[in-house]
Design an enzyme around this catalytic site. Structure first.
Site, short mmCIF file in Angstrom:
data_model
loop_
_atom_site.label_atom_id
_atom_site.label_comp_id
_atom_site.label_asym_id
_atom_site.label_seq_id
_atom_site.Cartn_x
_atom_site.Cartn_y
_atom_site.Cartn_z
N LYS A 9 0.34 -8.41 10.50
CA LYS A 9 0.55 -7.03 10.91
C LYS A 9 -0.26 -6.68 12.17
O LYS A 9 -1.14 -7.45 12.58
CB LYS A 9 0.17 -6.10 9.74
CG LYS A 9 1.06 -6.27 8.50
CD LYS A 9 0.65 -5.29 7.39
CE LYS A 9 1.55 -5.42 6.17
NZ LYS A 9 1.22 -4.40 5.13
N TYR A 49 11.32 -1.59 5.81
CA TYR A 49 10.65 -1.05 4.63
C TYR A 49 11.53 -0.03 3.88
O TYR A 49 10.99 0.82 3.16
CB TYR A 49 9.32 -0.42 5.02
CG TYR A 49 8.18 -1.41 5.18
CD1 TYR A 49 7.71 -2.15 4.10
CD2 TYR A 49 7.56 -1.59 6.41
CE1 TYR A 49 6.67 -3.05 4.23
CE2 TYR A 49 6.50 -2.49 6.55
CZ TYR A 49 6.06 -3.22 5.46
OH TYR A 49 5.01 -4.10 5.59
N THR A 91 -2.43 -5.78 -2.81
CA THR A 91 -2.11 -4.80 -1.77
C THR A 91 -3.36 -4.01 -1.37
O THR A 91 -3.65 -3.84 -0.18
CB THR A 91 -1.03 -3.82 -2.29
OG1 THR A 91 0.06 -4.57 -2.82
CG2 THR A 91 -0.56 -2.89 -1.18
N ARG A 102 -6.63 -10.50 2.38
CA ARG A 102 -6.85 -9.04 2.36
C ARG A 102 -8.29 -8.71 1.96
O ARG A 102 -8.90 -7.80 2.54
CB ARG A 102 -5.82 -8.39 1.43
CG ARG A 102 -4.43 -8.34 2.10
CD ARG A 102 -3.33 -8.01 1.13
NE ARG A 102 -2.09 -7.62 1.80
CZ ARG A 102 -0.95 -7.37 1.17
NH1 ARG A 102 -0.88 -7.48 -0.15
NH2 ARG A 102 0.12 -7.02 1.84
N ASN A 112 -3.70 -3.84 5.96
CA ASN A 112 -4.13 -4.95 5.10
C ASN A 112 -3.69 -6.32 5.64
O ASN A 112 -3.43 -7.24 4.89
CB ASN A 112 -3.65 -4.71 3.65
CG ASN A 112 -2.15 -4.55 3.55
OD1 ASN A 112 -1.44 -4.67 4.55
ND2 ASN A 112 -1.65 -4.30 2.36
N HIS A 115 1.83 -9.20 5.50
CA HIS A 115 2.95 -8.87 4.60
C HIS A 115 3.50 -10.16 4.02
O HIS A 115 3.53 -11.19 4.69
CB HIS A 115 4.08 -8.17 5.39
CG HIS A 115 5.36 -8.08 4.60
ND1 HIS A 115 5.61 -7.08 3.71
CD2 HIS A 115 6.42 -8.93 4.52
CE1 HIS A 115 6.79 -7.28 3.13
NE2 HIS A 115 7.31 -8.41 3.61
N GLU A 126 14.51 -10.24 4.04
CA GLU A 126 13.48 -10.15 5.09
C GLU A 126 13.58 -11.28 6.11
O GLU A 126 13.35 -11.07 7.30
CB GLU A 126 12.09 -10.12 4.44
CG GLU A 126 11.86 -8.83 3.66
CD GLU A 126 10.52 -8.79 2.93
OE1 GLU A 126 10.23 -7.74 2.33
OE2 GLU A 126 9.76 -9.78 2.96
N1 UDP Z 1 0.85 0.75 1.39
C1 UDP Z 1 0.10 1.89 1.67
N2 UDP Z 1 -0.31 2.67 0.62
C2 UDP Z 1 -0.05 2.37 -0.68
C3 UDP Z 1 0.70 1.21 -0.96
C4 UDP Z 1 1.12 0.43 0.09
O1 UDP Z 1 -0.15 2.21 2.82
O2 UDP Z 1 -0.46 3.11 -1.59
C5 UDP Z 1 1.30 -0.09 2.51
C6 UDP Z 1 0.53 -1.41 2.64
O3 UDP Z 1 0.46 -1.74 4.03
C7 UDP Z 1 1.43 -2.38 1.90
C8 UDP Z 1 2.82 -1.85 2.29
O4 UDP Z 1 2.66 -0.44 2.29
O5 UDP Z 1 1.21 -3.72 2.30
C9 UDP Z 1 3.95 -2.23 1.37
O6 UDP Z 1 3.59 -1.87 0.05
P1 UDP Z 1 3.85 -2.85 -1.16
O7 UDP Z 1 3.65 -2.09 -2.42
O8 UDP Z 1 5.18 -3.53 -0.99
O9 UDP Z 1 2.65 -3.92 -1.04
P2 UDP Z 1 2.65 -5.45 -0.59
O10 UDP Z 1 3.93 -6.08 -1.09
O11 UDP Z 1 2.52 -5.49 0.92
O12 UDP Z 1 1.44 -6.03 -1.26
MG MG Z 2 5.88 -5.46 -0.82
#
Ligand code: UDP
Ligand code: MG
Length: 138
Positions: A9, A49, A91, A102, A112, A115, A126
């Site tokens: 990212k 997204y 996450t 992370r 974080n 992705h 994707e």
């Molecule tokens: N994210 C955020 N706040 C939250 C949850 C997620 O800003 O409460 C962001 C974070 O960058 C995360 C992305 O949204 O990586 C996508 O969320 P997801 O739940 O799919 O998490 P990931 O699959 O990336 O672990």
């Molecule tokens: Mg995700």
């Protein structure tokens, strides 16, 4: 063999972590079979997204994802989706296991570093979002 989409990212690229992330992928047996650097438009980030469009963090997340260059990769390996998610960590970096990307580098739940796809279905979507089928040859 499975495939997954990885993104370094904008915060990861800005912090100079491209090499560090790639080293961790390669050290864990994930093979990079496609790779490019680009900057997403807001429309592209919103499409990517789409599954999160009702979430309170959607606007901020899609803005953040357009804030700088990203590195997009297709990874291949045994259990690639699960293995890469393990290397990334949870996450929320505060909940991520020791030694994960992370946990080591994220500064925020949003910022974080990386992705990763979360299922074969999302991986197919994707990967197709960023690469054409003739690029994904391994
Ligand atoms: N994210 C955020 N706040 C939250 C949850 C997620 O800003 O409460 C962001 C974070 O960058 C995360 C992305 O949204 O990586 C996508 O969320 P997801 O739940 O799919 O998490 P990931 O699959 O990336 O672990
Ligand atoms: Mg995700």
């Amino acid at each position: 063999m499975g495939k997954t989409l990885s993104i370094i990212k904008p915060d990861g690229v800005a912090q100079g972590l491209i090499g560090e992330v790639i080293k961790r992928l390669e050290n864990n047996g994930l093979k990079i079979i496609c790779m490019k650097m680009l900057t997403m438009t807001k429309d592209q980030a919103e499409s990517f997204y789409e599954v999160h469009k009702e979430k309170p963090f959607f606007e901020s997340l899609t803005y953040f994802m357009t804030s700088g260059s990203i590195v997009v990769m297709v990874l291949e390996g045994e259990n690639a989706i699960a293995k890469y998610r393990e290397i990334m960590g949870a996450t929320n970096y505060r909940e991520a296991a020791e030694g994960t990307i992370r946990r080591d580098f994220a500064t925020d739940i949003e910022k974080n570093i990386v992705h990763g796809s979360d299922s074969p279905k999302t991986a197919a979507f994707e990967i197709g979002f960023f690469f054409s089928s003739f690029e994904v040859t391994g």
